[in-house]
Motif scaffolding. Sequence first.
Motif, PDB file in Angstrom:
ATOM      1  N   THR A 144       0.873  -1.306   0.433  1.00 33.77           N
ATOM      2  CA  THR A 144      -0.014  -0.184   0.290  1.00 33.77           C
ATOM      3  C   THR A 144       0.778   1.006  -0.046  1.00 33.77           C
ATOM      4  OG1 THR A 144      -1.733  -0.938   1.097  1.00 33.77           O
ATOM      5  CG2 THR A 144      -1.694   1.352   1.138  1.00 33.77           C
ATOM      6  N   LYS A 145       2.253   1.092   0.993  1.00 28.91           N
ATOM      7  CA  LYS A 145       3.058   2.035   1.180  1.00 28.91           C
ATOM      8  C   LYS A 145       3.347   2.767  -0.510  1.00 28.91           C
ATOM      9  CE  LYS A 145       6.846   1.740   3.053  1.00 28.91           C
ATOM     10  NZ  LYS A 145       7.807   1.333   4.297  1.00 28.91           N
ATOM     11  N   VAL A 146       3.706   1.260  -1.550  1.00 29.45           N
ATOM     12  CA  VAL A 146       4.483   1.888  -2.453  1.00 29.45           C
ATOM     13  C   VAL A 146       3.185   2.693  -3.485  1.00 29.45           C
ATOM     14  CG1 VAL A 146       5.111   0.826  -4.867  1.00 29.45           C
ATOM     15  CG2 VAL A 146       6.148   0.161  -2.274  1.00 29.45           C
ATOM     16  N   ALA A 147       1.761   2.095  -3.806  1.00 33.70           N
ATOM     17  CA  ALA A 147       0.404   2.852  -4.219  1.00 33.70           C
ATOM     18  C   ALA A 147       0.547   3.853  -3.345  1.00 33.70           C
ATOM     19  CB  ALA A 147      -0.088   1.795  -3.750  1.00 33.70           C
ATOM     20  N   ALA A 148       1.021   4.325  -2.508  1.00 33.90           N
ATOM     21  CA  ALA A 148       0.771   5.646  -1.986  1.00 33.90           C
ATOM     22  C   ALA A 148       2.106   6.576  -2.765  1.00 33.90           C
ATOM     23  CB  ALA A 148       1.148   5.895  -0.278  1.00 33.90           C
ATOM     24  N   LEU A 204      -4.669  10.610  -3.630  1.00 35.94           N
ATOM     25  CA  LEU A 204      -2.704  10.114  -2.749  1.00 35.94           C
ATOM     26  C   LEU A 204      -3.009  10.046  -1.051  1.00 35.94           C
ATOM     27  CD1 LEU A 204      -0.023  10.921  -2.307  1.00 35.94           C
ATOM     28  CD2 LEU A 204      -0.244  13.054  -3.216  1.00 35.94           C
ATOM     29  N   ASP A 205      -4.405  11.888  -1.104  1.00 43.94           N
ATOM     30  CA  ASP A 205      -4.506  11.693   0.615  1.00 43.94           C
ATOM     31  C   ASP A 205      -4.811  10.823   1.287  1.00 43.94           C
ATOM     32  OD1 ASP A 205      -3.791  14.395  -0.160  1.00 43.94           O
ATOM     33  OD2 ASP A 205      -6.034  15.155   0.068  1.00 43.94           O
ATOM     34  N   THR A 206      -5.901   9.858   0.578  1.00 47.09           N
ATOM     35  CA  THR A 206      -6.589   8.616   0.969  1.00 47.09           C
ATOM     36  C   THR A 206      -5.493   7.382   1.631  1.00 47.09           C
ATOM     37  OG1 THR A 206      -8.423   9.060  -0.077  1.00 47.09           O
ATOM     38  CG2 THR A 206      -7.896   6.280   0.570  1.00 47.09           C
ATOM     39  N   LEU A 207      -4.518   7.630   0.771  1.00 42.86           N
ATOM     40  CA  LEU A 207      -3.212   6.296   0.472  1.00 42.86           C
ATOM     41  C   LEU A 207      -2.764   6.647   1.329  1.00 42.86           C
ATOM     42  CD1 LEU A 207      -2.797   5.778  -3.434  1.00 42.86           C
ATOM     43  CD2 LEU A 207      -3.629   4.297  -1.231  1.00 42.86           C
ATOM     44  N   SER A 208      -2.188   7.812   2.168  1.00 41.36           N
ATOM     45  CA  SER A 208      -1.443   8.267   3.120  1.00 41.36           C
ATOM     46  C   SER A 208      -1.496   8.562   4.284  1.00 41.36           C
ATOM     47  CB  SER A 208      -0.848  10.340   2.450  1.00 41.36           C
ATOM     48  OG  SER A 208      -0.342  10.444   1.403  1.00 41.36           O
ATOM     49  N   ILE A 209      -2.651   8.015   4.969  1.00 46.79           N
ATOM     50  CA  ILE A 209      -3.176   8.621   5.936  1.00 46.79           C
ATOM     51  C   ILE A 209      -2.582   7.501   6.744  1.00 46.79           C
ATOM     52  CG2 ILE A 209      -5.438   8.234   7.564  1.00 46.79           C
ATOM     53  CD1 ILE A 209      -7.350   8.948   4.720  1.00 46.79           C
ATOM     54  N   SER A 210      -2.296   6.452   6.612  1.00 48.98           N
ATOM     55  CA  SER A 210      -1.900   5.713   7.307  1.00 48.98           C
ATOM     56  C   SER A 210      -0.308   5.679   7.428  1.00 48.98           C
ATOM     57  CB  SER A 210      -2.252   4.417   7.636  1.00 48.98           C
ATOM     58  OG  SER A 210      -1.890   3.351   6.173  1.00 48.98           O
ATOM     59  N   LEU A 211       0.571   6.826   6.431  1.00 48.06           N
ATOM     60  CA  LEU A 211       1.901   6.218   6.485  1.00 48.06           C
ATOM     61  C   LEU A 211       2.712   7.792   7.658  1.00 48.06           C
ATOM     62  CD1 LEU A 211       2.397   6.881   2.480  1.00 48.06           C
ATOM     63  CD2 LEU A 211       2.089   4.931   4.499  1.00 48.06           C
ATOM     64  N   LEU A 216       5.823  10.029   5.091  1.00 49.14           N
ATOM     65  CA  LEU A 216       5.385  10.921   4.222  1.00 49.14           C
ATOM     66  C   LEU A 216       6.584  12.125   3.239  1.00 49.14           C
ATOM     67  CD1 LEU A 216       2.440  11.832   7.332  1.00 49.14           C
ATOM     68  CD2 LEU A 216       2.457  11.476   4.591  1.00 49.14           C
ATOM     69  N   ASP A 217       7.386  12.189   4.433  1.00 47.76           N
ATOM     70  CA  ASP A 217       9.039  12.831   3.862  1.00 47.76           C
ATOM     71  C   ASP A 217       9.264  12.248   2.318  1.00 47.76           C
ATOM     72  OD1 ASP A 217       8.655  14.551   6.218  1.00 47.76           O
ATOM     73  OD2 ASP A 217       9.976  13.152   6.910  1.00 47.76           O
ATOM     74  N   VAL A 218       9.097  10.551   2.422  1.00 49.08           N
ATOM     75  CA  VAL A 218       9.588  10.176   1.692  1.00 49.08           C
ATOM     76  C   VAL A 218       8.276  10.710  -0.082  1.00 49.08           C
ATOM     77  CG1 VAL A 218       9.399   8.295  -0.218  1.00 49.08           C
ATOM     78  CG2 VAL A 218      10.542   7.976   2.257  1.00 49.08           C
ATOM     79  N   ILE A 219       7.449  10.627   0.174  1.00 50.25           N
ATOM     80  CA  ILE A 219       6.233  11.422  -0.236  1.00 50.25           C
ATOM     81  C   ILE A 219       6.796  12.958  -1.425  1.00 50.25           C
ATOM     82  CG2 ILE A 219       4.165  11.906  -0.608  1.00 50.25           C
ATOM     83  CD1 ILE A 219       3.120   9.964   0.425  1.00 50.25           C
ATOM     84  N   GLU A 220       7.486  13.813   0.079  1.00 53.38           N
ATOM     85  CA  GLU A 220       7.575  14.961  -0.220  1.00 53.38           C
ATOM     86  C   GLU A 220       8.650  14.862  -1.591  1.00 53.38           C
ATOM     87  OE1 GLU A 220       9.339  18.287   2.135  1.00 53.38           O
ATOM     88  OE2 GLU A 220       7.292  17.707   2.535  1.00 53.38           O
ATOM     89  N   LYS A 221       9.736  13.396  -1.240  1.00 54.85           N
ATOM     90  CA  LYS A 221      10.972  14.157  -1.729  1.00 54.85           C
ATOM     91  C   LYS A 221      10.739  13.380  -3.102  1.00 54.85           C
ATOM     92  CE  LYS A 221      14.769  12.899   1.321  1.00 54.85           C
ATOM     93  NZ  LYS A 221      14.058  11.661   2.950  1.00 54.85           N
ATOM     94  N   LEU A 222       9.511  12.891  -2.940  1.00 54.08           N
ATOM     95  CA  LEU A 222       9.255  12.340  -5.260  1.00 54.08           C
ATOM     96  C   LEU A 222       8.023  12.732  -5.577  1.00 54.08           C
ATOM     97  CD1 LEU A 222       7.590   8.573  -4.342  1.00 54.08           C
ATOM     98  CD2 LEU A 222      10.383   9.265  -5.046  1.00 54.08           C
ATOM     99  N   TYR A 223       7.484  13.884  -4.834  1.00 55.78           N
ATOM    100  CA  TYR A 223       6.503  14.973  -5.597  1.00 55.78           C
ATOM    101  C   TYR A 223       7.456  15.825  -5.805  1.00 55.78           C
ATOM    102  CZ  TYR A 223       2.250  18.161  -5.376  1.00 55.78           C
ATOM    103  OH  TYR A 223       1.400  18.801  -6.438  1.00 55.78           O
ATOM    104  N   HIS A 224       8.526  16.234  -5.322  1.00 55.90           N
ATOM    105  CA  HIS A 224       9.363  17.461  -6.009  1.00 55.90           C
ATOM    106  C   HIS A 224      10.050  16.530  -6.882  1.00 55.90           C
ATOM    107  CE1 HIS A 224      12.510  20.772  -4.324  1.00 55.90           C
ATOM    108  NE2 HIS A 224      11.845  20.984  -5.507  1.00 55.90           N
ATOM    109  N   GLN A 225      10.543  15.658  -6.733  1.00 53.97           N
ATOM    110  CA  GLN A 225      11.166  15.041  -7.983  1.00 53.97           C
ATOM    111  C   GLN A 225      10.719  15.105  -9.119  1.00 53.97           C
ATOM    112  OE1 GLN A 225      13.370  11.021  -6.822  1.00 53.97           O
ATOM    113  NE2 GLN A 225      14.247  10.901  -8.214  1.00 53.97           N
TER     114      GLN A 225
END
Length: 562
Positions: A144-148, A204-211, A216-225
């Motif tokens: 699920t983490k990878v889906a987010a 993205l918001d839904t999949l991130s709720i339980s992280l 969440l920092d990883v998502i931020e890095k991926l978003y910026h990249q």
Amino acid sequence: MGGMDVGGGIAGKLWNKFRSESVFVNYTPFFVCLAAGNLSADSFHHYISQHVHLLNAFAHAYELAEECADDDEDKKAIRNLRKYVQAKLKSHDSLVREWGFELPEERSLTNATVKYTDFLSATASGRIEGERVPGKLATPFEKTKVAAYTLGAIAPCMRLFAFINKEIQALLDPNDSTHIYKKWIDHYCSENFEAYAFRIEELLDTLSISLTGEELDVIEKLYHQSMRLEVDFFSSQPIIQEAVVPLSRTLDPAVGGELSIFCDFDLTCTAFDSSAILAEIAIITRPKADPDGSETQLSRMSSADLRSTWDALSAQYTEEFEQCVESITTTKTAETFSYEGLCEALEQFAHFEKAANSRVVQSGVLKGLNQEDIKRAGQRLILQDGCKGFIQKIMKNENLTAAIHVLSYCWCGDLIRSALSSAGDLKALNVHSNELSCEDSTTTGEIIKKLESPMEKLQAFNNILNNRDKDGQHLTVYIGGSVGDLLCLLEADIGIVMGSSPTLRRLGEQFGISFVPLFSGLVAKQREVVEVGSSNWKRLSGTLYTVSSWDEIHAFILGSSS
């Protein structure tokens, strides 16, 4: 954000945090030419061919993300997003024809496209730099983490596209049928596309709720990249025509092409006014007795007295400044640009600034400051976002002959030099301002006055220009945001107003000056290239360009920030 609701979850937060990157996409030759309606067909065809590869990469990433999601609703939502992309790919040929374009022949992927598609594929496969995702995603939660993460890598692209096209659409005449890219722009501004971008963000918001915070920092890095890859993708689109951006590429060093950049310091480079900072140093350090005991604390103004003296000086300055503006703006507004009228009016400001500086000297508030304290304060001074990065890039750019000059009313050049020292080699950065008189590294309270009026700023500006090589191809850019900058802004080839000083605008409009947002000004200039055959910048045109950030200046002059 052009009326766009991105929601209050992580997607909205990340868009707001990295939205400044959109400037570097907006100001690419590709989008400026596209907005002007004169992007060459070949450049557009090349873009379409690369875009198809990206759409395929998005579809594949969605497929992998769907396998990773453990909730049926989430799986269904991802499947619907994938279906949207697949439908786009199927109808792509007819859609492109409907927009009035020939389909491009198959072209190989460019480096920027490969980097982007590889990034999407790696993320969706769980291969994420710096994140320990197991080789085999053992548990449903790890999947699920990878889906987010995958949605975090896709979301910025769609939001960016919707945002930039809305920015462009706002500049177009709805009734203009001659703009060949209008249908294409309208498609990406449609409610349908906006809803698609919003659905990705919602998921993205839904999949991130339980992280966790770390995830969440990883998502931020991926978003910026992803945003950075988008910048590279559009920056690398080949343009075969003359483009007005980036400005540095329009200057040929081989024929002596030189760019002179001038800027004000207070509230242009900085977030705060330097006079208040110098007063604060005086107030904080005042209670200390001199080490040699030659002057006791009692013989000097106390810290409290000093603060009240400074407050009184500030209040008087503000009141008289407003009176000065009032007396000028009650006269009749000029119907056309009146440089002479403006010069005459600014004489009043010259008298006012000189009188204010004399009062500061007489008050003694600037007496007894230690040079080391001033330098330390300069180093801690908060510069506007992007200012330091821009100065560093200009200084390090080997393909550009450029000089940077700071022209400021600041009382202390050392404060400016110290504040900008972290930006790089100060030999290439020329500071022109007043100085504080010193004896044994302590200020005497006197100001060595060099720049106290708009006219003196202009004189310094002209003196610098007169010392340049007369035969070269020169361009001057002046960046400022206060009334004292008006004459230099108008005398430069390109005058850029930073921030939104209501006084500057009010005074400018009084004398027929037009204030144009820089991006729309560049689109108009790009149209000129086709209509007139060139895009010469003209001094004293009466037009000034407005920006809200240094990123806009960086994107305009140097292009991509990477």
